[in-house]
Design a protein around this motif. Structure first.
Motif, PDB file in Angstrom:
ATOM      1  N   VAL A  36      -2.553 -17.892  -8.357  1.00  0.00           N
ATOM      2  CA  VAL A  36      -3.111 -16.534  -8.308  1.00  0.00           C
ATOM      3  C   VAL A  36      -2.004 -15.542  -8.673  1.00  0.00           C
ATOM      4  O   VAL A  36      -0.920 -15.578  -8.095  1.00  0.00           O
ATOM      5  CB  VAL A  36      -3.635 -16.210  -6.885  1.00  0.00           C
ATOM      6  N   VAL A  37      -2.297 -14.699  -9.678  1.00  0.00           N
ATOM      7  CA  VAL A  37      -1.338 -13.652 -10.059  1.00  0.00           C
ATOM      8  C   VAL A  37      -1.889 -12.327  -9.515  1.00  0.00           C
ATOM      9  O   VAL A  37      -2.852 -11.787 -10.044  1.00  0.00           O
ATOM     10  CB  VAL A  37      -1.176 -13.578 -11.598  1.00  0.00           C
ATOM     11  N   PRO A  38      -1.332 -11.821  -8.438  1.00  0.00           N
ATOM     12  CA  PRO A  38      -1.918 -10.633  -7.804  1.00  0.00           C
ATOM     13  C   PRO A  38      -1.659  -9.359  -8.606  1.00  0.00           C
ATOM     14  O   PRO A  38      -0.636  -9.235  -9.273  1.00  0.00           O
ATOM     15  CB  PRO A  38      -1.198 -10.566  -6.451  1.00  0.00           C
ATOM     16  N   SER A  39      -2.602  -8.410  -8.537  1.00  0.00           N
ATOM     17  CA  SER A  39      -2.393  -7.136  -9.235  1.00  0.00           C
ATOM     18  C   SER A  39      -1.929  -6.073  -8.241  1.00  0.00           C
ATOM     19  O   SER A  39      -1.512  -4.993  -8.621  1.00  0.00           O
ATOM     20  CB  SER A  39      -3.683  -6.697  -9.917  1.00  0.00           C
ATOM     21  N   ALA A  40      -2.012  -6.380  -6.948  1.00  0.00           N
ATOM     22  CA  ALA A  40      -1.553  -5.440  -5.914  1.00  0.00           C
ATOM     23  C   ALA A  40      -0.742  -6.246  -4.899  1.00  0.00           C
ATOM     24  O   ALA A  40      -0.863  -7.482  -4.841  1.00  0.00           O
ATOM     25  CB  ALA A  40      -2.760  -4.814  -5.249  1.00  0.00           C
ATOM     26  N   PRO A  41       0.090  -5.561  -4.096  1.00  0.00           N
ATOM     27  CA  PRO A  41       0.875  -6.307  -3.103  1.00  0.00           C
ATOM     28  C   PRO A  41      -0.025  -7.168  -2.220  1.00  0.00           C
ATOM     29  O   PRO A  41      -1.048  -6.712  -1.733  1.00  0.00           O
ATOM     30  CB  PRO A  41       1.545  -5.193  -2.293  1.00  0.00           C
ATOM     31  N   ASN A  42       0.349  -8.428  -2.071  1.00  0.00           N
ATOM     32  CA  ASN A  42      -0.482  -9.394  -1.347  1.00  0.00           C
ATOM     33  C   ASN A  42       0.324 -10.170  -0.317  1.00  0.00           C
ATOM     34  O   ASN A  42      -0.204 -11.007   0.395  1.00  0.00           O
ATOM     35  CB  ASN A  42      -1.041 -10.409  -2.347  1.00  0.00           C
ATOM     36  N   ALA A  43       1.639  -9.934  -0.278  1.00  0.00           N
ATOM     37  CA  ALA A  43       2.486 -10.812   0.541  1.00  0.00           C
ATOM     38  C   ALA A  43       3.606  -9.994   1.177  1.00  0.00           C
ATOM     39  O   ALA A  43       3.774  -8.806   0.874  1.00  0.00           O
ATOM     40  CB  ALA A  43       3.083 -11.899  -0.357  1.00  0.00           C
ATOM     41  N   TYR A  44       4.343 -10.647   2.030  1.00  0.00           N
ATOM     42  CA  TYR A  44       5.438  -9.975   2.730  1.00  0.00           C
ATOM     43  C   TYR A  44       6.733 -10.755   2.525  1.00  0.00           C
ATOM     44  O   TYR A  44       6.740 -11.987   2.646  1.00  0.00           O
ATOM     45  CB  TYR A  44       5.112  -9.858   4.231  1.00  0.00           C
ATOM     46  N   LYS A  45       7.792 -10.005   2.200  1.00  0.00           N
ATOM     47  CA  LYS A  45       9.111 -10.625   2.036  1.00  0.00           C
ATOM     48  C   LYS A  45       9.995 -10.158   3.186  1.00  0.00           C
ATOM     49  O   LYS A  45       9.730  -9.131   3.802  1.00  0.00           O
ATOM     50  CB  LYS A  45       9.753 -10.144   0.726  1.00  0.00           C
ATOM     51  N   PHE A  46      11.059 -10.895   3.422  1.00  0.00           N
ATOM     52  CA  PHE A  46      11.963 -10.563   4.522  1.00  0.00           C
ATOM     53  C   PHE A  46      13.318 -10.203   3.938  1.00  0.00           C
ATOM     54  O   PHE A  46      13.897 -10.990   3.197  1.00  0.00           O
ATOM     55  CB  PHE A  46      12.089 -11.759   5.467  1.00  0.00           C
ATOM     56  N   GLU A  47      13.781  -9.008   4.273  1.00  0.00           N
ATOM     57  CA  GLU A  47      15.042  -8.550   3.676  1.00  0.00           C
ATOM     58  C   GLU A  47      15.953  -7.892   4.701  1.00  0.00           C
ATOM     59  O   GLU A  47      15.486  -7.097   5.516  1.00  0.00           O
ATOM     60  CB  GLU A  47      14.753  -7.493   2.590  1.00  0.00           C
TER      61      GLU A  47
END
Ligand code: UTP
Length: 408
Positions: A347-358
């Protein structure tokens, strides 16, 4: 790691879905996946469920710093101190270039972006030109450490090699790779980028010093006698690196770090603001700041919380290394991440779909105990390239470069 070990490790953190397609993988893919599971620290995902409170921990006050007029008055004194430190080999630079640059949407390391119009002018190249001016002024090279990530390391090194290190001597350039962290969906489940590959993203710019240590570069720093490291972002094409006046001012201030700042253009400007929290330097991100605080003005009508950071910091190496084990907050950032769904489709999302940790370098400043805000002229030193168009974009950066006499 064996399959059974992987199952056990994942069960302990409720991430067993990562082995969902194991049966469909080739032997080679299985080995890669098991190795990734072995190397990945899933404990970072706890931050998704238990958001650390990142602001309002203590009493906030404005911080005193050097304004342009103060700097002008002592410029030659600062410059002499900075040049002496650079000549003595006490200053190194750290280019933070491990980000993904998703907003720019350029397929390659951000520093390889060509900002030129009638000729090629890569971001890396322009930054090296700025550094070479310092080299010429001081008569000494500044060792340059470049942080990349697994996603852009090979491309970055190849780019520097193909361009002859932009005339910087190779023996003064070292690359190192930062760590990665898993990305999760809205339920806190780690995503697969492919059936046999975890979706991993660079874990923010806050871990640069610990990554340098892991890659053995702190030995290089100490062997060379470097006492100060100037860490800066790849995406500011007017970045002044190892600026002798800034270096000298920070050293003479007796502070453990210095931060280049610009005066905020208005209460709503989206920059982190340097202030004091319970007497220690602290940077509050624009989205963490209350309306009231952002709008507060002094009797002269100036914003009280005025100093916006531009991601150019000078750290005292000894102090920074001494706080290496200290905890800094993990920020949970919403992003677009390509993934494999339960049915096995990409799946190539067109809007933010996930969360990253930074973790973020700005949170390191607090650990340094003391910090000197050092004001710079925005139009001369701050031309961020964050977006393809609009604010802080290729167009705005080009206009600023031209204003500063850079031929494009
Ligand atoms: P940004 O916060 O702009 O992130 O990085 P980014 O990943 O480059 O861009 P977007 O948000 O996806 O569009 C600020 C600086 O920190 C570096 C970047 O390379 C840039 O110089 N950085 C960021 C890292 O070195 N590592 C990271 O994990 C994140």
């Amino acid at each position: 790691m064996t399959y059974a070990d992987a199952q056990k490790k994942l069960a302990a953190v409720s991430q067993e879905q990562l082995l969902r397609f194991y049966d469909q993988l080739t032997d080679g893919e299985r080995a890669t996946l098991l190795q990734q599971i072995d190397r990945t620290d899933f404990s970072v995902i706890d931050n998704f469920f238990h958001h650390e409170k990142l602001d309002g921990k203590g009493r906030t006050e404005p911080i005193g710093g050097l304004r342009l007029a103060d700097i002008e008055m002592r410029k030659e004194e600062f410059r002499a101190a900075g040049k002496a430190a650079i000549r003595a080999g006490k200053v190194g630079a750290v280019l933070l270039a491990g980000g993904q640059g998703t907003r720019l949407g350029f397929d390659g390391p951000k520093g390889a972006f060509d900002i030129g119009v009638t000729k090629h002018l890569y971001i890396f190249e322009q930054q090296v030109k700025n550094l070479l001016e310092v080299v010429e002024e001081c008569g000494a090279y500044v060792p340059l450490y470049i942080m990349t990530s697994d996603l852009n390391h090979d491309a970055t090194v190849a780019f520097w090699q193909a361009h002859g290190y932009f005339s910087y001597p190779a023996e003064y350039v070292r690359f190192f790779v930062q760590e990665m962290a898993p990305a999760v969906d809205g339920k806190g489940k780690a995503l697969l980028a492919e059936k046999g590959k975890i979706a991993l993203s660079p874990n923010g710019n806050g871990g640069w010093l610990s990554s340098m240590r892991k890659c053995g570069l702190l030995e290089d720093v100490s062997r060379r006698g470097i006492e100060w490291l100037n860490a800066y972002a790849v995406d500011n094409v007017l970045q002044r690196i190892a600026d002798p006046v800034f270096v000298g001012a920070t050293i003479l201030s007796g502070c453990n770090c210095g931060a280049k700042v610009v005066c905020k253009s208005g209460p709503q400007e989206r920059v982190g603001v340097l202030c004091l929290e319970d007497g220690k330097p602290n940077i509050i991100e624009y989205y963490e700041m209350s309306e009231e605080m952002a709008n507060l003005r002094d009797e002269k009508g100036d914003l009280v919380y005025l100093y916006g950071v531009i991601l150019n910091y000078l750290f005292n190496v000894r102090k920074a290394v001494s706080v290496l084990g200290s905890k800094i907050p993990v920020h949970v950032v919403e992003k677009k991440v390509q993934y494999v769904d339960e049915a096995g489709n990409i799946v190539v999302p067109s809007a933010p779909n996930a969360y990253k940790f930074e973790t973020l370098i700005l949170d390191m400043v607090r650990l340094m105990d003391t910090c000197l805000p050092f004001e710079v002229v925005r139009e001369k030193e701050f031309a961020p390239v964050k977006n393809a168009t609009g604010t802080d974009s290729v167009q705005t950066a080009r206009a600023l470069l031209e204003k500063n006499g850079v031929e494009l």
